[in-house]
Design a protein around this motif. Structure first.
Motif, PDB file in Angstrom:
ATOM      1  N   UNK A   1       5.115 -11.338  -8.981  1.00 41.04           N
ATOM      2  CA  UNK A   1       4.419 -10.346  -9.795  1.00 41.04           C
ATOM      3  C   UNK A   1       3.346  -9.576  -9.065  1.00 41.04           C
ATOM      4  N   UNK A   2       2.886 -10.079  -7.904  1.00 42.94           N
ATOM      5  CA  UNK A   2       1.838  -9.387  -7.145  1.00 42.94           C
ATOM      6  C   UNK A   2       2.465  -8.263  -6.324  1.00 42.94           C
ATOM      7  N   UNK A   3       1.894  -7.050  -6.430  1.00 46.92           N
ATOM      8  CA  UNK A   3       2.480  -5.882  -5.779  1.00 46.92           C
ATOM      9  C   UNK A   3       1.687  -5.383  -4.575  1.00 46.92           C
ATOM     10  N   UNK A   4       0.375  -5.625  -4.579  1.00 48.24           N
ATOM     11  CA  UNK A   4      -0.467  -5.074  -3.508  1.00 48.24           C
ATOM     12  C   UNK A   4      -1.628  -6.020  -3.262  1.00 48.24           C
ATOM     13  N   UNK A   5      -1.942  -6.266  -1.987  1.00 52.06           N
ATOM     14  CA  UNK A   5      -3.063  -7.121  -1.598  1.00 52.06           C
ATOM     15  C   UNK A   5      -3.924  -6.346  -0.607  1.00 52.06           C
ATOM     16  N   UNK A   6      -5.217  -6.244  -0.919  1.00 58.77           N
ATOM     17  CA  UNK A   6      -6.134  -5.489  -0.074  1.00 58.77           C
ATOM     18  C   UNK A   6      -7.237  -6.386   0.449  1.00 58.77           C
ATOM     19  N   UNK A   7      -7.477  -6.331   1.755  1.00 58.43           N
ATOM     20  CA  UNK A   7      -8.494  -7.152   2.396  1.00 58.43           C
ATOM     21  C   UNK A   7      -9.893  -6.588   2.255  1.00 58.43           C
ATOM     22  N   UNK A   8     -10.819  -7.159   3.029  1.00 63.80           N
ATOM     23  CA  UNK A   8     -12.246  -6.864   2.860  1.00 63.80           C
ATOM     24  C   UNK A   8     -12.602  -5.407   3.118  1.00 63.80           C
ATOM     25  N   UNK A   9     -11.932  -4.763   4.045  1.00 59.14           N
ATOM     26  CA  UNK A   9     -12.285  -3.370   4.352  1.00 59.14           C
ATOM     27  C   UNK A   9     -11.543  -2.371   3.480  1.00 59.14           C
ATOM     28  N   UNK A  10     -10.477  -2.809   2.815  1.00 57.71           N
ATOM     29  CA  UNK A  10      -9.623  -1.882   2.065  1.00 57.71           C
ATOM     30  C   UNK A  10      -9.930  -1.817   0.573  1.00 57.71           C
ATOM     31  N   UNK A  11     -10.599  -2.843   0.027  1.00 55.07           N
ATOM     32  CA  UNK A  11     -10.725  -2.918  -1.431  1.00 55.07           C
ATOM     33  C   UNK A  11     -11.470  -1.730  -2.036  1.00 55.07           C
ATOM     34  N   UNK A  12     -12.422  -1.158  -1.264  1.00 56.24           N
ATOM     35  CA  UNK A  12     -13.157  -0.010  -1.799  1.00 56.24           C
ATOM     36  C   UNK A  12     -12.419   1.316  -1.599  1.00 56.24           C
ATOM     37  N   UNK A  13     -11.227   1.239  -1.005  1.00 59.32           N
ATOM     38  CA  UNK A  13     -10.372   2.431  -0.882  1.00 59.32           C
ATOM     39  C   UNK A  13      -9.116   2.243  -1.737  1.00 59.32           C
ATOM     40  N   UNK A  14      -9.236   1.421  -2.767  1.00 53.95           N
ATOM     41  CA  UNK A  14      -8.088   0.967  -3.536  1.00 53.95           C
ATOM     42  C   UNK A  14      -7.275   2.124  -4.129  1.00 53.95           C
ATOM     43  N   UNK A  15      -7.943   3.155  -4.628  1.00 55.55           N
ATOM     44  CA  UNK A  15      -7.190   4.239  -5.277  1.00 55.55           C
ATOM     45  C   UNK A  15      -6.355   5.030  -4.269  1.00 55.55           C
ATOM     46  N   UNK A  16      -6.702   4.964  -2.980  1.00 54.37           N
ATOM     47  CA  UNK A  16      -5.916   5.652  -1.945  1.00 54.37           C
ATOM     48  C   UNK A  16      -4.551   4.999  -1.739  1.00 54.37           C
ATOM     49  N   UNK A  17      -4.452   3.712  -2.139  1.00 48.50           N
ATOM     50  CA  UNK A  17      -3.213   2.961  -1.905  1.00 48.50           C
ATOM     51  C   UNK A  17      -2.247   3.033  -3.085  1.00 48.50           C
ATOM     52  N   UNK A  18      -2.666   3.693  -4.155  1.00 43.39           N
ATOM     53  CA  UNK A  18      -1.822   3.705  -5.355  1.00 43.39           C
ATOM     54  C   UNK A  18      -1.157   5.074  -5.506  1.00 43.39           C
ATOM     55  N   UNK A  19       0.045   5.165  -4.989  1.00 41.59           N
ATOM     56  CA  UNK A  19       0.831   6.396  -5.134  1.00 41.59           C
ATOM     57  C   UNK A  19       2.042   6.157  -6.030  1.00 41.59           C
ATOM     58  N   UNK A  20       2.639   4.994  -5.855  1.00 44.70           N
ATOM     59  CA  UNK A  20       3.857   4.644  -6.582  1.00 44.70           C
ATOM     60  C   UNK A  20       3.624   3.307  -7.284  1.00 44.70           C
ATOM     61  N   UNK A  21       3.762   3.276  -8.602  1.00 46.64           N
ATOM     62  CA  UNK A  21       3.516   2.047  -9.347  1.00 46.64           C
ATOM     63  C   UNK A  21       4.782   1.243  -9.599  1.00 46.64           C
ATOM     64  N   UNK A  22       5.822   1.511  -8.811  1.00 51.77           N
ATOM     65  CA  UNK A  22       7.057   0.727  -8.932  1.00 51.77           C
ATOM     66  C   UNK A  22       6.795  -0.704  -8.478  1.00 51.77           C
ATOM     67  N   UNK A  23       7.380  -1.658  -9.201  1.00 52.51           N
ATOM     68  CA  UNK A  23       7.198  -3.060  -8.850  1.00 52.51           C
ATOM     69  C   UNK A  23       7.869  -3.367  -7.516  1.00 52.51           C
ATOM     70  N   UNK A  24       7.228  -4.245  -6.738  1.00 47.20           N
ATOM     71  CA  UNK A  24       7.759  -4.640  -5.438  1.00 47.20           C
ATOM     72  C   UNK A  24       8.329  -6.052  -5.505  1.00 47.20           C
ATOM     73  N   UNK A  25       9.354  -6.309  -4.694  1.00 43.33           N
ATOM     74  CA  UNK A  25       9.895  -7.671  -4.607  1.00 43.33           C
ATOM     75  C   UNK A  25       8.911  -8.597  -3.917  1.00 43.33           C
ATOM     76  N   UNK A  26       8.133  -8.026  -3.005  1.00 39.79           N
ATOM     77  CA  UNK A  26       7.140  -8.816  -2.265  1.00 39.79           C
ATOM     78  C   UNK A  26       5.893  -7.954  -2.118  1.00 39.79           C
ATOM     79  N   UNK A  27       4.730  -8.555  -2.353  1.00 37.00           N
ATOM     80  CA  UNK A  27       3.483  -7.793  -2.314  1.00 37.00           C
ATOM     81  C   UNK A  27       3.236  -7.113  -0.978  1.00 37.00           C
ATOM     82  N   UNK A  28       2.784  -5.880  -1.042  1.00 35.70           N
ATOM     83  CA  UNK A  28       2.424  -5.131   0.162  1.00 35.70           C
ATOM     84  C   UNK A  28       1.009  -5.510   0.574  1.00 35.70           C
TER      85      UNK A  28
END
Length: 442
Positions: A93-120
């Motif tokens: 069920x997890x689609x995206x994992x963001x580390x310590x430097x990426x979490x505050x750029x979270x909206x930049x990583x959301x282009x496609x809300x399609x579910x993933x087989x394995x979290x990116x």
């Protein structure tokens, strides 16, 4: 059609301040924030990894989110996401994992809300987390958590926080004051200072090691912010809580007499094994200094049970030490092995049964300490800040010295400060009060 986003936060006050800041980023991009447990297109879970239980709870939160909307796009951020991103990404069920430097750029990583087989996964080496992002929470009408510092340079043998959050670094003083003013503009009456090691404030601004300001400079500057009625220091290391800060709080119009000071063990032998930066004698000195200037001050204590090598004698040393100290309550943590820490490889492993027994004993001591502290306050006059929830016909609030009180529900009291007299301890452990000024009706 606008997308809805929900948030769930595990762990500390610092996590709550960061979740709130990230939620405002989503709202600035046109997303609608909704409560966790309601239908949402995106669910952001801010993780903790201080204990093994916090790791396990993440899976439970993911399942809860899927029950509401099986197609929700689930994102993991926070300490667990930095320490074990691949493990987290592998959870169903997890689609995206963001580390310590990426979490505050979270909206930049959301282009496609399609579910993933394995979290990116988008993570970093923790050495890259050398910049600072200011945060504060404004979800509660009465108080806000204001982040002033991040990361830690201490190398305590049981702790993964330096691996999850990086080096100690602080916000610029002018930015802290700007955020405090932003909180004040929301008609929030109380600010709780938060960070990983806030007593280290002034160190490593934006990754450098210049000590431009000290923690004392910070508290003195915050005292001048208009509109904020109360400031609470929250948790601070005993070796970093200086006499000058205690003196300032004792004479402050806004900083309240409430300190939370991690101890971890009452045994000097174990404090050395933990690589703490003080001995128990310093801790006694801090408590005595606070109580000499503020006899009614509330003092909370963090303590760990079951650390490797903790014998029955060590535990009794801690228990007796805490029993004799003039403190108000305990936060008890049962030691759990964390990967990549020195403690996980130490001899003298304490059985789980003993860990649970010792934890239960200290939790009992905490209840006794809190009751004794409350009893000392009965008959005294304090100022209470009332909160916004109707709980079984009562409104709750905290005095400046952290006594939790209740009085019959009155919506006009929400987010207001009143002088009250503490009358008696109710059956639920909260304190009933009466108003000093008769014009307040309940």
């Amino acid at each position: 059609m606008q997308k809805k986003v929900a948030f769930y936060t595990l762990g500390c006050k610092l996590n709550f301040s960061e979740t709130s800041t990230i939620s405002r980023q989503f709202e600035d991009k046109g997303y609608i924030k909704t409560d966790f447990g309601k239908p949402a297109d995106i669910v952001v879970i801010n993780t903790c990894s201080v204990t093994e239980n916090a790791d396990k709870r993440f899976k439970t939160i993911v399942r809860q989110a899927q029950k509401v909307n099986e197609n929700a796009f689930i994102i993991g951020i926070g300490c667990y996401a930095q320490l074990k991103p691949e493990e987290l990404a592998a959870i169903d069920g997890v689609d995206l994992v963001l580390g310590a430097t990426e979490k505050f750029k979270i909206t930049d990583y959301i282009n496609d809300l399609s579910k993933n087989d394995f979290g990116e996964v988008h993570s970093c080496e923790i050495d890259e987390a050398d910049f600072y992002v200011g945060s504060y929470s404004i979800g509660d009408r009465t108080r806000a958590f204001l982040k002033v510092q991040d990361g830690c340079d201490y190398k305590c043998t049981y702790c993964t926080i330096p691996l999850a959050r990086g080096i100690s670094r602080s916000d610029k003083l002018e930015n802290v004051l700007k955020n405090a003013k932003g909180i004040s503009d929301q008609d929030i009456k109380e600010i709780v200072l938060t960070g990983v090691n806030i007593g280290d404030y002034g160190k490593g601004e934006f990754g450098n090691k210049k000590h431009e300001h000290t923690f004392l400079d910070l508290v003195k500057a915050l005292e001048t912010v208009d509109g904020i009625e109360r400031l609470r220091i929250s948790s601070i290391e005993p070796n970093l809580l200086k006499n000058e800060t205690i003196d300032f709080v004792a004479n402050s119009q806004k900083f309240v007499p409430h300190f939370h000071i991690p101890l971890q063990s009452g045994s000097n032998d174990l404090l050395k094994k933990m690589k703490r930066r003080y001995m128990r004698e310093l801790y006694v000195d801090r408590v005595e200094q606070i109580k000499s200037l503020m006899p009614d001050a509330c003092i909370g204590v963090d303590v760990i049970v079951g650390f490797p090598g903790e014998t029955d004698e060590h535990f009794l040393e801690t228990y007796n030490f805490l029993n004799e100290l003039d403190i108000s309550y305990l936060h008890v943590f049962t030691y759990s092995e964390r990967e990549n820490t020195l403690a996980a490889e130490m001899d003298g492993v304490v059985s789980n049964a003993k860990r649970k027994k010792r934890s239960k004993m200290l939790r009992g001591l905490s209840a006794k300490k809190r009751r004794a502290f409350y009893e000392k306050q009965i008959g005294k006059t304090h100022e209470v800040l009332f909160e916004g929830e109707n709980i079984k016909g009562y409104i709750h609030g905290f005095t400046e010295n952290y006594v939790k009180i209740k009085t019959p529900w009155n919506p006009e009291l929400v987010n207001t400060l009143h002088e009250i007299r503490l009358d008696e301890i109710a059956e639920d452990g909260l304190v009933k009060c009466s108003f000093v000024h008769e014009e307040v009706s309940v």
